[in-house]
Design an enzyme around this catalytic site. Sequence first.
Site, mmCIF file in Angstrom:
data_model
loop_
_atom_site.group_PDB
_atom_site.id
_atom_site.type_symbol
_atom_site.label_atom_id
_atom_site.label_comp_id
_atom_site.label_asym_id
_atom_site.label_seq_id
_atom_site.Cartn_x
_atom_site.Cartn_y
_atom_site.Cartn_z
ATOM 1 N N LYS A 28 5.322 -3.667 19.455
ATOM 2 C CA LYS A 28 4.043 -4.393 19.470
ATOM 3 C C LYS A 28 3.773 -4.982 20.850
ATOM 4 O O LYS A 28 2.656 -4.867 21.373
ATOM 5 C CB LYS A 28 4.077 -5.483 18.398
ATOM 6 C CG LYS A 28 2.795 -6.277 18.281
ATOM 7 C CD LYS A 28 2.615 -6.839 16.884
ATOM 8 C CE LYS A 28 3.587 -7.961 16.579
ATOM 9 N NZ LYS A 28 3.259 -9.213 17.317
ATOM 10 N N SER A 29 4.778 -5.602 21.445
ATOM 11 C CA SER A 29 4.578 -6.233 22.765
ATOM 12 C C SER A 29 4.164 -5.189 23.797
ATOM 13 O O SER A 29 3.254 -5.414 24.603
ATOM 14 C CB SER A 29 5.879 -6.888 23.235
ATOM 15 O OG SER A 29 6.201 -7.966 22.406
ATOM 16 N N ARG A 33 0.452 -4.507 25.860
ATOM 17 C CA ARG A 33 0.453 -4.464 27.329
ATOM 18 C C ARG A 33 -0.036 -3.114 27.853
ATOM 19 O O ARG A 33 -0.704 -3.046 28.887
ATOM 20 C CB ARG A 33 1.858 -4.788 27.854
ATOM 21 C CG ARG A 33 2.196 -6.284 27.721
ATOM 22 C CD ARG A 33 3.691 -6.512 27.786
ATOM 23 N NE ARG A 33 4.059 -7.919 27.832
ATOM 24 C CZ ARG A 33 4.119 -8.746 26.769
ATOM 25 N NH1 ARG A 33 3.798 -8.301 25.556
ATOM 26 N NH2 ARG A 33 4.491 -10.010 26.910
ATOM 27 N N GLY A 101 -1.373 -13.848 18.503
ATOM 28 C CA GLY A 101 -1.177 -14.789 19.609
ATOM 29 C C GLY A 101 -0.967 -14.053 20.921
ATOM 30 O O GLY A 101 -1.473 -14.468 21.974
ATOM 31 N N ARG A 129 -3.031 -22.206 16.102
ATOM 32 C CA ARG A 129 -1.958 -22.142 17.109
ATOM 33 C C ARG A 129 -2.406 -22.706 18.457
ATOM 34 O O ARG A 129 -3.568 -22.600 18.834
ATOM 35 C CB ARG A 129 -1.474 -20.681 17.233
ATOM 36 C CG ARG A 129 -0.896 -20.181 15.910
ATOM 37 C CD ARG A 129 -0.430 -18.762 15.982
ATOM 38 N NE ARG A 129 0.698 -18.596 16.867
ATOM 39 C CZ ARG A 129 1.229 -17.412 17.182
ATOM 40 N NH1 ARG A 129 0.715 -16.305 16.655
ATOM 41 N NH2 ARG A 129 2.263 -17.340 17.981
ATOM 42 N N SER A 174 8.403 -18.763 26.963
ATOM 43 C CA SER A 174 7.360 -17.957 26.320
ATOM 44 C C SER A 174 6.932 -16.790 27.197
ATOM 45 O O SER A 174 6.405 -16.988 28.297
ATOM 46 C CB SER A 174 6.139 -18.830 26.000
ATOM 47 O OG SER A 174 5.048 -18.001 25.654
ATOM 48 N N GLN A 176 4.563 -14.891 26.402
ATOM 49 C CA GLN A 176 3.097 -14.852 26.380
ATOM 50 C C GLN A 176 2.531 -15.697 27.515
ATOM 51 O O GLN A 176 1.591 -15.286 28.198
ATOM 52 C CB GLN A 176 2.581 -15.348 25.027
ATOM 53 C CG GLN A 176 2.942 -14.410 23.885
ATOM 54 C CD GLN A 176 2.517 -14.945 22.537
ATOM 55 O OE1 GLN A 176 1.985 -16.049 22.420
ATOM 56 N NE2 GLN A 176 2.758 -14.174 21.490
ATOM 57 N N ASP A 327 11.551 -13.694 17.204
ATOM 58 C CA ASP A 327 10.818 -13.224 16.024
ATOM 59 C C ASP A 327 11.748 -12.819 14.877
ATOM 60 O O ASP A 327 11.278 -12.448 13.800
ATOM 61 C CB ASP A 327 9.937 -12.027 16.397
ATOM 62 C CG ASP A 327 8.771 -12.441 17.287
ATOM 63 O OD1 ASP A 327 8.362 -13.610 17.235
ATOM 64 O OD2 ASP A 327 8.278 -11.594 18.051
ATOM 65 N N ARG A 358 7.511 -21.144 10.855
ATOM 66 C CA ARG A 358 8.503 -20.258 10.228
ATOM 67 C C ARG A 358 9.740 -20.995 9.732
ATOM 68 O O ARG A 358 10.432 -20.499 8.828
ATOM 69 C CB ARG A 358 8.900 -19.141 11.207
ATOM 70 C CG ARG A 358 7.787 -18.110 11.343
ATOM 71 C CD ARG A 358 8.102 -17.006 12.311
ATOM 72 N NE ARG A 358 7.075 -15.969 12.207
ATOM 73 C CZ ARG A 358 6.874 -15.018 13.112
ATOM 74 N NH1 ARG A 358 7.638 -14.964 14.206
ATOM 75 N NH2 ARG A 358 5.940 -14.105 12.936
HETATM 76 C C1 S3P Z 1 5.535 -11.873 22.528
HETATM 77 C C2 S3P Z 1 6.200 -13.023 22.834
HETATM 78 C C3 S3P Z 1 6.766 -13.934 21.838
HETATM 79 C C4 S3P Z 1 6.838 -13.316 20.449
HETATM 80 C C5 S3P Z 1 5.604 -12.531 20.118
HETATM 81 C C6 S3P Z 1 5.367 -11.432 21.135
HETATM 82 C C7 S3P Z 1 4.993 -11.046 23.616
HETATM 83 O O1 S3P Z 1 5.945 -15.089 21.758
HETATM 84 O O2 S3P Z 1 7.046 -14.301 19.470
HETATM 85 O O3 S3P Z 1 5.702 -11.958 18.835
HETATM 86 O O4 S3P Z 1 4.622 -9.878 23.380
HETATM 87 O O5 S3P Z 1 4.932 -11.541 24.757
HETATM 88 P P1 S3P Z 1 6.180 -16.319 22.778
HETATM 89 O O6 S3P Z 1 6.004 -15.802 24.122
HETATM 90 O O7 S3P Z 1 5.125 -17.335 22.439
HETATM 91 O O8 S3P Z 1 7.549 -16.810 22.456
#
Ligand code: S3P
Length: 448
Positions: A28-29, A33, A101, A129, A174, A176, A327, A358
């Site tokens: 997914k990440s 991207r 998110g 969030r 993080s 993200q 996660d 969670r």
């Molecule tokens: C992700 C970063 C994580 C993770 C999310 C995907 C990403 O969040 O929990 O499912 O793709 O950068 P955080 O960066 O807020 O920890």
Amino acid sequence: MSAHGTVQPMTARRCGPLRGRAEVPGDKSISHRALIFGAMAVGETRITGLLEGQDVLDTARAMRAFGAEVTRHGEGAWSVHGVGVGGFSEPADVIDCGNSGTGVRLIMGCMATTAMTATFTGDASLRKRPMGRVTDPLALFGAQAYGRAGGRLPMTVVGAADPVPVRYATPVASAQVKSAILLAGLNAPGQTVVIEREPTRDHSERMLRGFGAELSVEKTAEGHVITLTGRPELRPQSVAVPRDPSSAAFPVCAALIVEGSDILVPGVSQNLTRNGLYLTLVEMGGQIDFLNPREEGGEPVADLRVRFSGEMVGIEVPPERAPSMIDEYPVLSVVAACATGRTVMRGVRELRVKESDRIDAMARGLEACGVRVEEDEDTLIVHGMGAGGVPGGATCRTHLDHRIAMSFLVLGLAAKAPVSVDDASPIATSFPVFAPLMAGLGADLSQV
Ligand code: S3P
């Protein structure tokens, strides 16, 4: 109606051994991207193995709204005709990032240093969030954000017309936040620096380099110092998305706790910023063989042979491991419930601001299934009941959280009495083929 369509209760029942091959979908990440970096490159990026979960589809739609041409050619095969760094056009309508998110935070980053205004929203989970963790550093570039109380969506971001580069030490671990700053830094002149005390997933750094950006990472006493040179011309790439280790976690954990199981999960990432769960499971006594190590799509991967492990024991998970398995704590707490002794998860307060709280969601659901847990703001402790020892027999609330839904369904495969979830529909955000894939291994899942 849930935010993802019709509410879909589901029940998992104790079943015979899980057997076969579990080919989990794309990461997914990396999928988010690939679409975003593709939109910021000049020319056509080709993607294979893209996760076609709702979160990623929402990001594809958003990239179209900013002017990129995004086309699906077949299962997992997509192309993105990018508009270049600073080439986005202003979206004509609100950007709805659904449950994601990652989607909303990364997209805020990539528009924040272009002179335009965009308004973002999402489902009931995403609207709870915190966005301040991203809009605070984006303000340093010169962007302004106007949202609801507590930095919540819906939120309007006014991009900086004349951005300045930023040096920022992230206050929370993080990826993200790190990625949003790097994406904003792409359209700022000079060097943008992000410092993270604990390393988080490094897909943005790897992919930015792949797309031709100048980026260096230095380990210093302060932590990882990531330096990006702004205003590169990103070159389109062919991106082969590897399978998602966070999705692989569900069949892997199910096989560890369902008696007699023996499955193969091919192509699971061994990226050190993502593999904390697998280290932890092995330390607990999980029988996992890491076969055929190799590189796929620029990531180290291995095929995992996973066998039922009736003798697993609880451990203290090192808190510094949290970013590499953030996660995976929900499904780890399910394995912990089926192990003997206590599993102690400290340093996990970030779990409270995921798709749901969670810690609370797992604690309440496990208690309803007859498992003793302890929690505080930053800690979850699960008292294991041994293989086959969890009573089950409850309906657990999933709070619009895909990983909570999948975790309790995994528990139901090994508990004495069936475990139901009130709504399995959020699973479609990250693992749309979860139910058929698990059924193919022999799992007993039924829609209520
Ligand atoms: C992700 C970063 C994580 C993770 C999310 C995907 C990403 O969040 O929990 O499912 O793709 O950068 P955080 O960066 O807020 O920890």
